[in-house]
Design a protein around this motif. Structure first.
Motif, PDB file in Angstrom:
ATOM      1  N   TYR A 112      76.162  46.582  17.096  1.00  0.00           N
ATOM      2  CA  TYR A 112      76.317  45.156  17.427  1.00  0.00           C
ATOM      3  C   TYR A 112      75.538  44.576  18.545  1.00  0.00           C
ATOM      4  O   TYR A 112      75.146  43.277  18.547  1.00  0.00           O
ATOM      5  CB  TYR A 112      77.739  44.795  17.446  1.00  0.00           C
ATOM      6  N   GLU A 113      75.320  45.444  19.382  1.00  0.00           N
ATOM      7  CA  GLU A 113      74.430  45.038  20.727  1.00  0.00           C
ATOM      8  C   GLU A 113      72.832  44.688  20.075  1.00  0.00           C
ATOM      9  O   GLU A 113      72.402  43.744  20.850  1.00  0.00           O
ATOM     10  CB  GLU A 113      74.379  46.156  21.654  1.00  0.00           C
ATOM     11  N   VAL A 114      72.350  45.309  19.185  1.00  0.00           N
ATOM     12  CA  VAL A 114      71.139  44.848  18.853  1.00  0.00           C
ATOM     13  C   VAL A 114      71.088  44.227  17.511  1.00  0.00           C
ATOM     14  O   VAL A 114      70.053  43.684  17.093  1.00  0.00           O
ATOM     15  CB  VAL A 114      70.354  46.080  18.668  1.00  0.00           C
ATOM     16  N   ALA A 115      72.188  44.246  16.685  1.00  0.00           N
ATOM     17  CA  ALA A 115      72.338  43.386  15.491  1.00  0.00           C
ATOM     18  C   ALA A 115      73.662  42.388  15.673  1.00  0.00           C
ATOM     19  O   ALA A 115      74.657  42.756  15.198  1.00  0.00           O
ATOM     20  CB  ALA A 115      72.498  44.211  14.322  1.00  0.00           C
ATOM     21  N   PRO A 116      73.433  41.486  16.503  1.00  0.00           N
ATOM     22  CA  PRO A 116      74.748  40.634  16.969  1.00  0.00           C
ATOM     23  C   PRO A 116      74.909  39.748  15.748  1.00  0.00           C
ATOM     24  O   PRO A 116      75.676  38.814  16.279  1.00  0.00           O
ATOM     25  CB  PRO A 116      74.104  39.871  18.233  1.00  0.00           C
ATOM     26  N   GLU A 117      74.527  39.540  14.613  1.00  0.00           N
ATOM     27  CA  GLU A 117      74.813  38.685  13.505  1.00  0.00           C
ATOM     28  C   GLU A 117      75.481  39.495  12.444  1.00  0.00           C
ATOM     29  O   GLU A 117      74.747  40.209  11.720  1.00  0.00           O
ATOM     30  CB  GLU A 117      73.415  37.978  13.051  1.00  0.00           C
ATOM     31  N   LEU A 118      76.692  39.326  12.375  1.00  0.00           N
ATOM     32  CA  LEU A 118      77.574  39.705  10.941  1.00  0.00           C
ATOM     33  C   LEU A 118      77.758  38.667  10.137  1.00  0.00           C
ATOM     34  O   LEU A 118      78.278  37.789  10.253  1.00  0.00           O
ATOM     35  CB  LEU A 118      78.825  40.301  11.604  1.00  0.00           C
ATOM     36  N   THR A 119      77.127  39.070   8.920  1.00  0.00           N
ATOM     37  CA  THR A 119      77.396  38.345   7.959  1.00  0.00           C
ATOM     38  C   THR A 119      78.571  39.126   6.796  1.00  0.00           C
ATOM     39  O   THR A 119      78.016  40.282   6.129  1.00  0.00           O
ATOM     40  CB  THR A 119      76.155  37.994   6.902  1.00  0.00           C
TER      41      THR A 119
END
Length: 351
Positions: free
Chosen positions: A225-232
Motif C-alpha cells: 500500500y505504500e507504493v500502491a496507495p489507491e484501493l478500488t
C-alpha cells in the motif's frame, strides 16, 4: 504402616504402568510460509494445540511430539504438494493454487471469479467437497494426501498507483496478476504481469507494474500500500487456495483415536482460520488507511461491465479437466447457491 507402604507401592506401580502404556507419536509438520502467514497461523496456533487437548482429554493414551519446520526451512512454495505427498513432512500446508497441472480440479474458484466474497463460506464448502465430492476426493488420494482443513484468501481487489473509477481507467495499465488470476483481466484492457506478494512492492516501485490484484491480509504485511496507495474495491471474490493435508501413508498408519483427534482439530482449525482472516483483513484496512491508503468502491454499473465483458475463462479449465471438471463446477455452484450466495456470473450454466 505396612498397609500404607503397600498402598504407596501399588499406586506407584499403577502410575508407572500408565506412563509406560502411553504412546508417543512423532509428527513432522511444516509449511513454505512463516507462522504469521494466514495459511499457516491456524496450523501452529489451533491445529497442534487442539490435537494435544483432545488426546489428553481422551485419557492420554496417545501424545504427539511435534517436529516443526515452518517458514520454508524444508521446502519452498513451489514444492508444497511434493513435500506432503512424498513424506518430507507428515502434515503440511498444500497450495493447490500452484498445482494447475497436477491438481487442477482444486482450482475451480480461480476460474470462476465474482462468485462470493464470503471466505468462511468457501472454507465450509471445500471442507465438504474435498471429502465428499468424488473427483476432488480422488485427486487428493491419487496424490497420496488426506485433506484436513481448507485454506482461503479474503477478497481480491485492485491496489494501484491510480484510482479506478471506470473500466476505462484500466486501459493499457500493467497490473500484477499471477497465475490464473491473469484471466480476470481479460476484456479490461489491462495487461497482466506475473508476480507474487513478495515481488509486488518492487515491481510497482520501479514502474514494472502500476498495481496488483490482491487481498488485504496479504497487502498489509508486505506494505504494498505504500507504493500502491489507491484501493478500488471490486469484489472479485475470495478464493480457495489449498488445504492443510496429511501424507496418506502416514495418516492411514495412525491409531484411530489419533485420526479422530486430527479430524476434530481440523474442524476447529477451519473455524479459527476463517476468524483470523476476517480479523486480519479488518485490521489491515484500518492500518493501511491510517497510513494513507485511499479506498473507493467501483460503481456497480462499472463492476458489471467487468463481469459481463470477461470471456468464457472457465472453458479452458473444463477442456483440461473434462467430465470431472464439469462435476466439480456443478457441485461448487450448487453449494454456493444452497448457502444463499448469488454469484454475479453463473459460470456453470449451459455446460
Amino acid at each position: 504402616m505396612k498397609h500404607t507402604t503397600f498402598a504407596l507401592a501399588a499406586a506407584a506401580t499403577i502410575v508407572a504402568s500408565a506412563a509406560a502404556a502411553q504412546q508417543t507419536i512423532t509428527v513432522n509438520i511444516g509449511s513454505s510460509h512463516p507462522e504469521q502467514n494466514i495459511w499457516v497461523y491456524a496450523m501452529k496456533n489451533t491445529f497442534q494445540p487442539e490435537v494435544n487437548r483432545i488426546l489428553e482429554e481422551a485419557g492420554g493414551e496417545y501424545e504427539v511430539n511435534w517436529n516443526e519446520a515452518y517458514a520454508g526451512t524444508l521446502y519452498k512454495f513451489t514444492d508444497t504438494r511434493e513435500a506432503v505427498q512424498d513424506g518430507i513432512v507428515d502434515i503440511g500446508m498444500v497450495g493447490t493454487v500452484w498445482e494447475g497441472s497436477t491438481m487442477p480440479l482444486q482450482n475451480v474458484t480461480y476460474f470462476t471469479p465474482f462468485a462470493t466474497p464470503d471466505h468462511r463460506m468457501l472454507i465450509e464448502i471445500f471442507d465438504d467437497l474435498n471429502v465428499n465430492q468424488e473427483d476432488l476426493a480422488q485427486s487428493w488420494a491419487d496424490n497420496n494426501m488426506v485433506p484436513l482443513s481448507s485454506l482461503i484468501t479474503d477478497v481480491y481487489d485492485v491496489y494501484a498507483t491510480f484510482p479506478v473509477e471506470t473500466m476505462e481507467d484500466l486501459q493499457n495499465r500493467r497490473i500484477n496478476a499471477p497465475g490464473t488470476s491473469a484471466n480476470w483481466l481479460q476484456g479490461t484492457g489491462a495487461t497482466p504481469v506475473d508476480g507474487a506478494l513478495t515481488t509486488y512492492y518492487t515491481n510497482i516501485q520501479t514502474g514494472v507494474t502500476e498495481g496488483t490484484l490482491s487481498f488485504a491480509s496479504g497487502i498489509l504485511p508486505t506494505r504494498v500500500y505504500e507504493v500502491a496507495p489507491e484501493l478500488t474495491r471490486v469484489g472479485i471474490g475470495s478464493m480457495y487456495f489449498g488445504s492443510i493435508a496429511a501424507n496418506k501413508d502416514f495418516y492411514d498408519g495412525l491409531p484411530e483415536p489419533v485420526q479422530e483427534a486430527m479430524q476434530q482439530a481440523a474442524a476447529a482449525t477451519s473455524e479459527a482460520h476463517g476468524d483470523y482472516v476476517a480479523d486480519l483483513a479488518a485490521r489491515a484496512m484500518e492500518e493501511m488507511q491510517a497510513e494513507g491508503l485511499t479506498v473507493r468502491d467501483l460503481p456497480e454499473e462499472e463492476k458489471m461491465k467487468w463481469v459481463e465483458n470477461l470471456p468464457d475463462i472457465v472453458q479452458p479449465w473444463l477442456d483440461q479437466t473434462g467430465e470431472a471438471g464439469n462435476r466439480v463446477l456443478s457441485a461448487y455452484f450448487d453449494a454456493l447457491r444452497e448457502r444463499g450466495a448469488e454469484p454475479l456470473r453463473a459460470w456453470d450454466e449451459g455446460r
